[in-house]
Design a protein around this motif. Structure first.
Motif, PDB file in Angstrom:
ATOM      1  N   PRO A  80      -5.016 -37.516  30.310  1.00  0.00           N
ATOM      2  CA  PRO A  80      -4.052 -38.598  30.565  1.00  0.00           C
ATOM      3  C   PRO A  80      -2.734 -38.399  29.823  1.00  0.00           C
ATOM      4  O   PRO A  80      -1.780 -39.134  30.046  1.00  0.00           O
ATOM      5  CB  PRO A  80      -4.788 -39.841  30.052  1.00  0.00           C
ATOM      6  N   PHE A  81      -2.695 -37.404  28.950  1.00  0.00           N
ATOM      7  CA  PHE A  81      -1.496 -37.148  28.156  1.00  0.00           C
ATOM      8  C   PHE A  81      -0.561 -36.206  28.900  1.00  0.00           C
ATOM      9  O   PHE A  81      -0.973 -35.146  29.360  1.00  0.00           O
ATOM     10  CB  PHE A  81      -1.876 -36.542  26.801  1.00  0.00           C
ATOM     11  N   TRP A  82       0.692 -36.611  29.025  1.00  0.00           N
ATOM     12  CA  TRP A  82       1.731 -35.776  29.648  1.00  0.00           C
ATOM     13  C   TRP A  82       2.625 -35.208  28.553  1.00  0.00           C
ATOM     14  O   TRP A  82       3.153 -35.946  27.728  1.00  0.00           O
ATOM     15  CB  TRP A  82       2.568 -36.601  30.623  1.00  0.00           C
ATOM     16  N   ALA A  83       2.770 -33.901  28.550  1.00  0.00           N
ATOM     17  CA  ALA A  83       3.563 -33.228  27.516  1.00  0.00           C
ATOM     18  C   ALA A  83       4.948 -32.878  28.046  1.00  0.00           C
ATOM     19  O   ALA A  83       5.110 -32.577  29.227  1.00  0.00           O
ATOM     20  CB  ALA A  83       2.851 -31.958  27.061  1.00  0.00           C
ATOM     21  N   PRO A  84       5.955 -32.911  27.180  1.00  0.00           N
ATOM     22  CA  PRO A  84       7.310 -32.535  27.612  1.00  0.00           C
ATOM     23  C   PRO A  84       7.359 -31.084  28.071  1.00  0.00           C
ATOM     24  O   PRO A  84       6.730 -30.209  27.473  1.00  0.00           O
ATOM     25  CB  PRO A  84       8.163 -32.740  26.353  1.00  0.00           C
ATOM     26  N   TYR A  85       8.095 -30.851  29.130  1.00  0.00           N
ATOM     27  CA  TYR A  85       8.320 -29.501  29.666  1.00  0.00           C
ATOM     28  C   TYR A  85       9.784 -29.474  30.094  1.00  0.00           C
ATOM     29  O   TYR A  85      10.108 -29.832  31.213  1.00  0.00           O
ATOM     30  CB  TYR A  85       7.374 -29.234  30.841  1.00  0.00           C
ATOM     31  N   TRP A  86      10.642 -29.137  29.136  1.00  0.00           N
ATOM     32  CA  TRP A  86      12.080 -29.214  29.369  1.00  0.00           C
ATOM     33  C   TRP A  86      12.650 -27.828  29.632  1.00  0.00           C
ATOM     34  O   TRP A  86      12.505 -26.914  28.819  1.00  0.00           O
ATOM     35  CB  TRP A  86      12.790 -29.829  28.166  1.00  0.00           C
ATOM     36  N   ILE A  87      13.289 -27.698  30.763  1.00  0.00           N
ATOM     37  CA  ILE A  87      13.960 -26.443  31.100  1.00  0.00           C
ATOM     38  C   ILE A  87      15.369 -26.526  30.529  1.00  0.00           C
ATOM     39  O   ILE A  87      16.241 -27.203  31.073  1.00  0.00           O
ATOM     40  CB  ILE A  87      13.977 -26.216  32.623  1.00  0.00           C
ATOM     41  N   VAL A  88      15.578 -25.854  29.411  1.00  0.00           N
ATOM     42  CA  VAL A  88      16.835 -26.003  28.686  1.00  0.00           C
ATOM     43  C   VAL A  88      17.866 -24.948  29.071  1.00  0.00           C
ATOM     44  O   VAL A  88      19.048 -25.079  28.745  1.00  0.00           O
ATOM     45  CB  VAL A  88      16.593 -25.987  27.159  1.00  0.00           C
ATOM     46  N   PHE A  89      17.404 -23.892  29.738  1.00  0.00           N
ATOM     47  CA  PHE A  89      18.346 -22.887  30.242  1.00  0.00           C
ATOM     48  C   PHE A  89      17.755 -22.207  31.469  1.00  0.00           C
ATOM     49  O   PHE A  89      16.555 -21.928  31.520  1.00  0.00           O
ATOM     50  CB  PHE A  89      18.669 -21.822  29.189  1.00  0.00           C
ATOM     51  N   ILE A  90      18.611 -21.972  32.436  1.00  0.00           N
ATOM     52  CA  ILE A  90      18.230 -21.162  33.599  1.00  0.00           C
ATOM     53  C   ILE A  90      19.499 -20.504  34.126  1.00  0.00           C
ATOM     54  O   ILE A  90      20.581 -21.116  34.107  1.00  0.00           O
ATOM     55  CB  ILE A  90      17.542 -22.025  34.685  1.00  0.00           C
ATOM     56  N   ASP A  91      19.408 -19.264  34.527  1.00  0.00           N
ATOM     57  CA  ASP A  91      20.621 -18.582  34.997  1.00  0.00           C
ATOM     58  C   ASP A  91      20.955 -19.008  36.429  1.00  0.00           C
ATOM     59  O   ASP A  91      20.185 -19.703  37.100  1.00  0.00           O
ATOM     60  CB  ASP A  91      20.505 -17.066  34.859  1.00  0.00           C
ATOM     61  N   ASP A  92      22.126 -18.595  36.882  1.00  0.00           N
ATOM     62  CA  ASP A  92      22.634 -19.061  38.170  1.00  0.00           C
ATOM     63  C   ASP A  92      21.755 -18.665  39.348  1.00  0.00           C
ATOM     64  O   ASP A  92      21.714 -19.358  40.365  1.00  0.00           O
ATOM     65  CB  ASP A  92      24.061 -18.540  38.396  1.00  0.00           C
ATOM     66  N   THR A  93      21.052 -17.558  39.222  1.00  0.00           N
ATOM     67  CA  THR A  93      20.220 -17.074  40.326  1.00  0.00           C
ATOM     68  C   THR A  93      18.758 -17.535  40.220  1.00  0.00           C
ATOM     69  O   THR A  93      17.924 -17.135  41.028  1.00  0.00           O
ATOM     70  CB  THR A  93      20.248 -15.534  40.378  1.00  0.00           C
ATOM     71  N   TYR A  94      18.485 -18.366  39.235  1.00  0.00           N
ATOM     72  CA  TYR A  94      17.110 -18.849  38.998  1.00  0.00           C
ATOM     73  C   TYR A  94      16.139 -17.679  38.836  1.00  0.00           C
ATOM     74  O   TYR A  94      15.028 -17.689  39.353  1.00  0.00           O
ATOM     75  CB  TYR A  94      16.673 -19.785  40.129  1.00  0.00           C
ATOM     76  N   SER A  95      16.609 -16.685  38.045  1.00  0.00           N
ATOM     77  CA  SER A  95      15.803 -15.495  37.791  1.00  0.00           C
ATOM     78  C   SER A  95      15.186 -15.484  36.403  1.00  0.00           C
ATOM     79  O   SER A  95      14.149 -14.847  36.185  1.00  0.00           O
ATOM     80  CB  SER A  95      16.666 -14.233  37.965  1.00  0.00           C
ATOM     81  N   ASN A  96      15.817 -16.168  35.444  1.00  0.00           N
ATOM     82  CA  ASN A  96      15.344 -16.210  34.063  1.00  0.00           C
ATOM     83  C   ASN A  96      15.521 -17.622  33.519  1.00  0.00           C
ATOM     84  O   ASN A  96      16.515 -18.291  33.838  1.00  0.00           O
ATOM     85  CB  ASN A  96      16.119 -15.219  33.188  1.00  0.00           C
ATOM     86  N   ALA A  97      14.570 -18.054  32.709  1.00  0.00           N
ATOM     87  CA  ALA A  97      14.622 -19.434  32.223  1.00  0.00           C
ATOM     88  C   ALA A  97      14.039 -19.546  30.826  1.00  0.00           C
ATOM     89  O   ALA A  97      13.261 -18.694  30.379  1.00  0.00           O
ATOM     90  CB  ALA A  97      13.869 -20.355  33.179  1.00  0.00           C
ATOM     91  N   VAL A  98      14.419 -20.629  30.145  1.00  0.00           N
ATOM     92  CA  VAL A  98      13.848 -20.977  28.849  1.00  0.00           C
ATOM     93  C   VAL A  98      13.277 -22.390  28.954  1.00  0.00           C
ATOM     94  O   VAL A  98      13.981 -23.320  29.351  1.00  0.00           O
ATOM     95  CB  VAL A  98      14.908 -20.943  27.726  1.00  0.00           C
ATOM     96  N   VAL A  99      12.002 -22.514  28.609  1.00  0.00           N
ATOM     97  CA  VAL A  99      11.329 -23.813  28.620  1.00  0.00           C
ATOM     98  C   VAL A  99      10.980 -24.182  27.183  1.00  0.00           C
ATOM     99  O   VAL A  99      10.484 -23.356  26.422  1.00  0.00           O
ATOM    100  CB  VAL A  99      10.053 -23.780  29.482  1.00  0.00           C
TER     101      VAL A  99
END
Length: 204
Positions: A128-147
């Motif tokens: 029942p617990f929902w944990a934060p999952y924040w996408i704080v960076f993603i490049d313009d082509t949606y090829s690389n990301a930081v969560v």
């Protein structure tokens, strides 16, 4: 001689009392700092969920995740699929111990609690617990990301981070750019990140 001994004992007792008082003050300051510690409210990206769907390879993560739910994992991969209720199914997979090991999976779901901040998702894997999952960076082509994920519990910040890519490997300069962005945005010490083995892993 008696006067000297008495004076010396007085100084020794006073010194011990001062040390105890200093230690108590330090403990109080530490406790106060801990009680009021809270996760920073960092800026997440203006996420286009449709572009984010699909498969992502994990390039690196925090030591805590490596020692808990990703223990002994190699070839870690996540796949995101939009469901009929507009929530997102999360299918995490890895191979325990070696790239030749059988594939194990954990299926959860993600949601966006505040539509005005689509990059700040929450995830759950059956609890029942929902944990934060924040996408704080993603490049313009949606090829690389930081969560990034941060939860405050009993005054302690529990932080998790994932460096993700659509490909199993990236150039050194790309990885350095991602980790630099990650530390700049969240303040997390990226030197603590642990690289994920993707070499020799079957493509997904």
């Amino acid at each position: 001689q008696l006067w000297y001994t008495s004076y010396y004992n007085h100084l020794r007792i006073a010194s011990i009392m001062m040390m105890k008082a200093s230690l108590l003050c330090a403990c109080v300051l530490l406790l106060v700092g801990t009680i009021y510690a809270e996760c920073p409210n960092v800026q997440a990206v203006d996420l286009d969920v449709a572009k984010y769907l699909g498969g992502w390879y994990e390039l690196a993560t925090t030591e805590d995740s490596r020692e808990t739910f990703e223990r002994n994992c190699t070839c870690t991969h996540a796949d995101y699929t939009l469901m009929a209720d507009k929530e997102v199914q999360v299918n995490n997979t890895c191979r325990k111990g070696a790239p030749s090991s059988p594939l194990t999976e954990a299926i959860g779901k993600a949601r966006i609690p505040d539509p005005s901040q689509p990059g700040k998702l929450e995830v759950t894997f059956g609890s029942p617990f929902w944990a934060p999952y924040w996408i704080v960076f993603i490049d313009d082509t949606y090829s690389n990301a930081v969560v990034w994920s941060c939860t405050s519990a009993l005054g302690i910040n529990i932080e998790w981070m994932w460096i993700l890519s659509r490909t199993q490997t990236v150039s050194t300069s790309t990885y350095q750019m991602l980790t630099s962005k990650a530390q700049q945005i969240t303040g997390y010490d990226v030197s603590k990140l642990k690289m994920t083995t993707q070499q020799g892993c079957p493509a997904l």
